[in-house]
Design a protein around this motif. Structure first.
Motif, PDB file in Angstrom:
ATOM      1  N   ALA A 165       0.846  -1.201   0.000  1.00 42.32           N
ATOM      2  CA  ALA A 165       0.000   0.000   0.000  1.00 42.32           C
ATOM      3  C   ALA A 165       0.878   1.247   0.000  1.00 42.32           C
ATOM      4  O   ALA A 165       1.824   1.365   0.786  1.00 42.32           O
ATOM      5  N   SER A 166       0.561   2.173  -0.889  1.00 40.06           N
ATOM      6  CA  SER A 166       1.351   3.390  -0.985  1.00 40.06           C
ATOM      7  C   SER A 166       1.328   4.167   0.322  1.00 40.06           C
ATOM      8  O   SER A 166       2.339   4.686   0.766  1.00 40.06           O
ATOM      9  N   ASN A 167       0.152   4.260   0.914  1.00 35.08           N
ATOM     10  CA  ASN A 167       0.002   4.941   2.197  1.00 35.08           C
ATOM     11  C   ASN A 167      -0.503   3.937   3.230  1.00 35.08           C
ATOM     12  O   ASN A 167      -1.671   3.558   3.206  1.00 35.08           O
ATOM     13  N   THR A 168       0.387   3.505   4.081  1.00 37.58           N
ATOM     14  CA  THR A 168       0.029   2.546   5.123  1.00 37.58           C
ATOM     15  C   THR A 168       0.382   3.151   6.481  1.00 37.58           C
ATOM     16  O   THR A 168       0.605   4.360   6.600  1.00 37.58           O
ATOM     17  N   THR A 169       0.457   2.317   7.514  1.00 32.97           N
ATOM     18  CA  THR A 169       0.775   2.817   8.854  1.00 32.97           C
ATOM     19  C   THR A 169       1.725   1.865   9.569  1.00 32.97           C
ATOM     20  O   THR A 169       1.810   0.673   9.245  1.00 32.97           O
ATOM     21  N   ILE A 170       2.407   2.431  10.525  1.00 34.29           N
ATOM     22  CA  ILE A 170       3.059   1.620  11.563  1.00 34.29           C
ATOM     23  C   ILE A 170       1.973   1.405  12.610  1.00 34.29           C
ATOM     24  O   ILE A 170       1.522   2.342  13.262  1.00 34.29           O
ATOM     25  N   ASN A 171       1.523   0.148  12.722  1.00 33.45           N
ATOM     26  CA  ASN A 171       0.248  -0.108  13.383  1.00 33.45           C
ATOM     27  C   ASN A 171       0.330  -0.714  14.787  1.00 33.45           C
ATOM     28  O   ASN A 171      -0.698  -0.884  15.441  1.00 33.45           O
ATOM     29  N   TYR A 172       1.540  -1.071  15.256  1.00 33.40           N
ATOM     30  CA  TYR A 172       1.614  -1.754  16.553  1.00 33.40           C
ATOM     31  C   TYR A 172       2.955  -1.447  17.206  1.00 33.40           C
ATOM     32  O   TYR A 172       3.992  -1.328  16.538  1.00 33.40           O
ATOM     33  N   MET A 173       2.928  -1.311  18.520  1.00 34.78           N
ATOM     34  CA  MET A 173       4.144  -1.074  19.286  1.00 34.78           C
ATOM     35  C   MET A 173       4.131  -1.961  20.537  1.00 34.78           C
ATOM     36  O   MET A 173       3.123  -2.055  21.229  1.00 34.78           O
ATOM     37  N   PHE A 174       5.263  -2.626  20.790  1.00 36.10           N
ATOM     38  CA  PHE A 174       5.416  -3.431  22.008  1.00 36.10           C
ATOM     39  C   PHE A 174       6.640  -2.928  22.760  1.00 36.10           C
ATOM     40  O   PHE A 174       7.748  -2.852  22.211  1.00 36.10           O
ATOM     41  N   ASP A 175       6.439  -2.591  24.041  1.00 44.39           N
ATOM     42  CA  ASP A 175       7.502  -2.027  24.873  1.00 44.39           C
ATOM     43  C   ASP A 175       8.084  -3.120  25.766  1.00 44.39           C
ATOM     44  O   ASP A 175       7.391  -3.675  26.625  1.00 44.39           O
ATOM     45  N   THR A 176       9.359  -3.440  25.570  1.00 46.49           N
ATOM     46  CA  THR A 176       9.979  -4.484  26.389  1.00 46.49           C
ATOM     47  C   THR A 176      10.181  -4.041  27.838  1.00 46.49           C
ATOM     48  O   THR A 176      10.372  -4.882  28.721  1.00 46.49           O
ATOM     49  N   ALA A 177      10.162  -2.739  28.096  1.00 43.53           N
ATOM     50  CA  ALA A 177      10.335  -2.261  29.475  1.00 43.53           C
ATOM     51  C   ALA A 177       9.122  -2.578  30.329  1.00 43.53           C
ATOM     52  O   ALA A 177       9.250  -2.853  31.519  1.00 43.53           O
ATOM     53  N   THR A 178       7.932  -2.545  29.731  1.00 42.57           N
ATOM     54  CA  THR A 178       6.704  -2.818  30.475  1.00 42.57           C
ATOM     55  C   THR A 178       6.106  -4.174  30.151  1.00 42.57           C
ATOM     56  O   THR A 178       5.234  -4.660  30.889  1.00 42.57           O
TER      57      THR A 178
END
Length: 466
Positions: free
Chosen positions: A401-414
């Motif tokens: 997709a030309s315009n997509t998203t960064i859709n997920y974040m996982f924090d190893t600190a928490t």
């Protein structure tokens, strides 16, 4: 004079009388009180057996004479000692007094030191008693606190179970599996993670438009890996050196080195290195003077030292899927994706136990051993790519997709993950590689033959979780 008188007396005696009494005459010598010598003759009387009016015997006179002599000698000795040894006696007394004073001072100092040692030991005992009391109080308070409930990564909650619940039967396999899951999650959360408060280590807020640096000129460059070492080692290569690998082919071994971005754009490599083992897919990364990559058709990780141009270490990533078992959505055998950020070296992959969910492991850069691991709640084959930044995992939703998203974040600190929505562009509509360089503060990507970079902006963490 006394001698003359005595001789005179002797001459007056008649010779017959002297001859008759010579066997009975006794001569005595003695000193008087003044120390003068006296000669005394004693003659037994032929007519009288004892002297009338006198009770003294001759033996007593001898004793008295000897006593008189002894008294005189003692008087002389006393007078001589007092006169000649007076100064020496004074010196002895002085030396004796000085030695006694010194010994007394030493004893006083020893006594004072012992008293100080005793006071110090008493203070230490009091401090230990105080700490023991504090620890006992803390232990008692911990025993009185209720146990905290544990939540599984999927969001389900196990709490308030009655004692009659069959899951509490130790013989049940379901309970054993649940118990292992709880222990694994708790252990990962108890391990202290990296410092997210480092400068420039806030969360990702935006990604800029892609900037083109070079387009591959053959089919082998449809997708591949290109990057710069954020922490180069040694003078041979710097953080300006550009590395490139075309990953289309049966035996991927060539590593191209360019002096800088300009040389890359012109297509003039300064050196071509041949890897000791063939590479699989686009999951390689560069970190601290070494290239890290996955060996073809295996879960083996390899560290290739750039200075010595030799294999430095190799190790299997435990239970990791490989060669198409758990790839990203675009395929390409992207089962194991290696990444580097401010906190070290990482592996992004999945296992059969995780059932396709992304697993993050922090690796030792020297030995490649797993230091710690986290299991997320997003499936690996539902995202197009992923990268690590400040100890956080970010995933890209689409590779076409030309315009997509960064859709997920996982924090190893928490140990927590959540949805995000950071816009991301696939300008050339086939993005097969995304990697983060913490020295340049840029994202590097390989988008359908095109090697591009993205500027990024970081900011405060947003709220909300899934």
């Amino acid at each position: 004079m006394w001698l003359q008188v005595s001789l005179l007396c002797l001459s007056c005696l008649s010779l017959p009388s002297l001859s008759q009494a010579q066997d009975q005459a006794v001569l005595h010598r003695s000193n008087d009180y003044g120390g003068r010598c006296h000669y005394t003759f004693t003659v037994a009387s032929p007519e009288e057996s004892s002297c009338s009016g006198s009770s003294m015997k001759p033996e007593m006179d001898g004793v008295l004479s000897r006593l008189t002599l002894l008294e005189a000698l003692v008087s002389q000795l006393i007078a001589g000692v007092d006169g000649t040894a007076g100064s020496a006696g004074t010196g002895v007394r002085a030396n004796g007094e000085e030695g006694f004073s010194e010994d007394y001072s030493q004893v006083t100092r020893d006594r004072k030191q012992l008293q100080q040692d005793k006071e110090r030991l008493n203070r230490q005992v009091q401090e230990l008693q105080r700490r023991l009391a504090e620890l006992s109080q803390e232990a008692e308070s911990l025993r009185q606190k209720p146990c905290q409930q544990t939540h599984t990564p999927g969001g389900s909650q196990r709490e308030n179970r009655p004692a009659s619940d069959p899951a509490y039967d130790f013989g049940k396999g379901a309970y054993q599996e649940m118990k292992a899951e709880v222990k694994e999650v708790a252990a990962s959360r108890l391990i202290p993670e990296g410092n997210h408060n480092l400068p420039g280590c806030e969360e990702l807020q935006s990604v800029g438009d892609p900037v083109l640096h070079r387009k591959a000129d053959s089919i082998t460059g449809k997708y591949g890996v290109w990057l710069q070492d954020p922490e180069p080692q040694g003078p041979l290569y710097t953080n300006q050196t550009v590395w490139r690998i075309d990953t289309v082919g049966k035996d991927v071994r060539q590593l191209f080195a360019y002096e800088d971005m300009d040389q890359l754009s012109q297509g003039f490599p300064m050196k071509v290195l041949v890897l000791p083992e063939p590479m699989e897919s686009t999951g390689a990364t560069m970190y601290r003077g070494s290239l890290y990559y996955q060996r073809k058709r295996s879960r083996t990780l390899i560290r290739y030292d750039l200075t010595s141009e030799s294999l430095a270490s190799r190790l299997e990533l435990p239970h990791a899927g490989f060669h198409g078992q758990h790839p990203y959505s675009w395929g390409g055998y992207t089962d194991i994706d290696l990444a580097a950020d401010e906190q070290g070296l990482w592996a992004i992959y999945s296992t059969s136990k995780a059932k396709g969910a992304i697993v993050i492991s922090q690796l030792d850069p020297e030995s490649l051993e797993v230091k710690r691991s986290w299991e997320t709640n997003i499936r690996k084959n539902t995202v197009a790519n992923a990268f690590m930044m400040c100890g956080r995992l970010y995933t890209v939703a689409s590779y076409t997709a030309s315009n997509t998203t960064i859709n997920y974040m996982f924090d190893t600190a928490t140990g927590m993950g959540r949805a995000v929505a950071v816009p991301f562009k696939n300008k050339y509509r086939y993005n097969s590689m995304v990697d983060y360089n913490h020295a340049q503060k840029k994202l590097y990507a390989w988008d359908n033959f095109h090697m591009v970079t993205y500027d990024i902006r970081l900011g405060r963490a947003s709220q909300g979780s899934i």
